[in-house]
Design a protein around this motif. Structure first.
Motif, PDB file in Angstrom:
ATOM      1  N   PRO A   3       3.820   6.720   1.893  1.00  0.00           N
ATOM      2  CA  PRO A   3       3.051   5.532   1.496  1.00  0.00           C
ATOM      3  C   PRO A   3       3.291   4.353   2.436  1.00  0.00           C
ATOM      4  O   PRO A   3       4.372   4.222   3.020  1.00  0.00           O
ATOM      5  N   PRO A   5       3.875   0.306   3.103  1.00  0.00           N
ATOM      6  CA  PRO A   5       4.718  -0.633   2.328  1.00  0.00           C
ATOM      7  C   PRO A   5       3.902  -1.402   1.285  1.00  0.00           C
ATOM      8  O   PRO A   5       2.701  -1.627   1.454  1.00  0.00           O
ATOM      9  N   PHE A   6       4.593  -1.802   0.234  1.00  0.00           N
ATOM     10  CA  PHE A   6       3.949  -2.618  -0.810  1.00  0.00           C
ATOM     11  C   PHE A   6       5.024  -3.470  -1.472  1.00  0.00           C
ATOM     12  O   PHE A   6       6.208  -3.146  -1.395  1.00  0.00           O
ATOM     13  N   ASP A   7       4.584  -4.546  -2.097  1.00  0.00           N
ATOM     14  CA  ASP A   7       5.492  -5.327  -2.932  1.00  0.00           C
ATOM     15  C   ASP A   7       5.569  -4.638  -4.286  1.00  0.00           C
ATOM     16  O   ASP A   7       4.554  -4.187  -4.823  1.00  0.00           O
TER      17      ASP A   7
END
Lengths: 298, 163
Positions: A3, A5-7
């Motif tokens: 995946p 990156p994400f917060d």
């Protein structure tokens, strides 16, 4: 692949989750069981900037009977209830046998241990079992946002391929399955190449009979034949006012296959084969639902 | 936003604490952070079953979970089945060896971790139940016959003539 990156946010309450979804708008995705969203993220078909993980929101996980003062009420299922919990619920088996019958067809136990009821419905995959079952049962979906709450009937919820009536910032929080009327019977059937695979065609049927055995209402829905769950209105009309016979079942199955569905062709099955399956599965499911309705006089 | 989050997870009875990126999959956490390479990674979209582990006793796909989601939970991997010395196999592992329930072995950890909770619930399964239980695990050596035979052996059932 992995995946992007994400917060990542882990709200502990529904209010916190709704506030986060409101704050991040269309950039944020709620993460339920993750059995569809995470594979899409692994392949980078989905790249949400923020994930609001609902798995710590304990208040969204329950199965209970709602007493409405008029006898048996609806069965209310919190959106984050694991599919495995529904599969094992005695209340569901008693109050919503169609749902109980469909549960083992949803993928594999490893998926159902994580997958949630609300997640599958909000994802609205046309080959998913729960949207078709909920459409047949005339379930109502409670949606909440930071600013309010509304109840959406299943017939107005599914808008197309992976598309629902949910607005950005709105979360599906509860599924209410109404009680079956007396003299009702239900059946779920699907055909897949192997147990747990996506169904080539699936059918859910609910029929209600009068005291003389005539059909007063019939709701038949399909999965894997369109861009969402499909309600077979023509087949339903064929059954109205009629008593069970071989000819009736054939007429209803024929109406479903020729007038209610326009199935796609893909590598798994041609449109013609899917039509054939619609006819066969409809006939079998209706026969079973009629039989169960007759054995269910109360 | 700090790209790392803390995760504290008990794996095979041992508590581990790490700071990891939220996007790190549980399967990669087990393999790369903890060195538990018995959990295999095949398709990474929940189809092949090779990465199956137990989360609080239930079989799940570790490629369909983020490591941070395991915070506070209990994970069992294939390394947790035997006594740790490698000398004493779990009865199911012993049956797999005895019945030649594996060829290349890539799918085996996931198959074992699927079957352990299955056999807990179905101590005396028939062949159809076994095959349904295995439907979420792909074996590309076409070794299903001997996998089924191994499960029957583990249950103390005589091998069927076909298996």
């Amino acid at each position: 692949m992995k995946p992007a990156p994400f917060d990542y946010f882990t709200p502990a309450t529904l209010d916190e989750a709704l506030a986060l979804l409101a704050e991040h708008g269309a950039d944020a995705k709620p993460l339920a069981g993750g059995q569809s969203l995470i594979p899409a993220m692994n392949f980078r078909l989905a790249r949400p900037a923020a994930l609001v993980d609902l798995n710590r929101v304990g208040e969204l996980s329950y199965i209970r009977s709602e007493r409405d003062g008029r006898g048996g009420g609806a069965t209310a299922i919190g959106a984050m209830t694991r599919q495995r919990a529904v599969e094992r619920s005695e209340l569901v088996a008693r109050a919503a046998p169609l749902l109980a019958e469909a549960m083992p067809s949803i993928a594999h136990p490893q998926i159902r241990n994580r997958g949630t009821v609300g997640g599958s419905i909000a994802h609205a995959d046309p080959s998913a079992e729960l949207p078709a079952v909920m459409l047949a049962l005339e379930a109502r979906f409670r949606a909440r946002s930071a600013t309010g709450e509304r109840s959406v009937p299943a017939s107005e919820f599914f808008k197309g391929l992976l598309e629902t009536a949910l607005q950005p910032g709105e979360l599906l929080v509860e599924i209410a399955v109404p009680p079956l009327l007396p003299r009702s019977g239900t059946a779920f059937l699907e055909l897949a190449r192997r147990h747990g695979d996506y169904a080539l065609v699936g059918v859910a049927a609910v029929v209600t009979l009068d005291a003389r055995g005539r059909c007063t209402a019939a709701r038949i829905t399909f999965l894997s034949v369109g861009d969402g769950p499909v309600l077979a209105t023509e087949a339903g009309k064929t059954l109205a006012g009629q008593a069970l016979s071989e000819e009736l079942l054939r007429a209803a199955a024929d109406a479903a296959a020729t007038r209610d569905v326009d199935p796609p062709s893909d590598i798994h099955a041609s449109a013609a084969y899917r039509r054939q399956l619609v006819a066969v599965l409809t006939r079998r499911a209706l026969a079973r639902a009629f039989e169960r309705a007759e054995g269910n006089p109360s | 936003m700090d790209p790392h989050a803390n995760v504290e997870v008990t794996v095979n009875g041992v508590r581990h604490r790490r700071a990891v990126e939220p996007r790190l999959l549980l399967s990669d956490f087990l393999r790369h952070e903890l060195g538990l390479t018995g959990t295999h990674v095949g398709c990474e979209h929940g189809v092949c079953g090779a990465c199956t582990v137990l989360l609080d006793g239930d079989a799940v796909r570790s490629c369909l979970m983020f490591a941070v989601q395991a915070d506070g939970h209990d994970v069992t991997t294939v390394e947790g089945l035997s006594d740790g010395s490698g000398e004493t196999l779990h009865p199911l592992q012993a049956a797999f060896r005895e019945a030649h329930g594996l060829q290349c072995g890539f799918c085996t950890p996931g198959v074992l971790m699927t079957l352990v909770p299955f056999l807990r619930e179905h101590p005396d399964p028939d062949e159809r139940q076994i095959r349904e239980a295995l439907s979420g695990n792909l074996c590309r050596c076409t070794g299903y016959q001997n996998i089924v035979a191994a499960v029957r052996l583990a249950c103390g059932a005589p091998s069927s003539p076909r298996a």
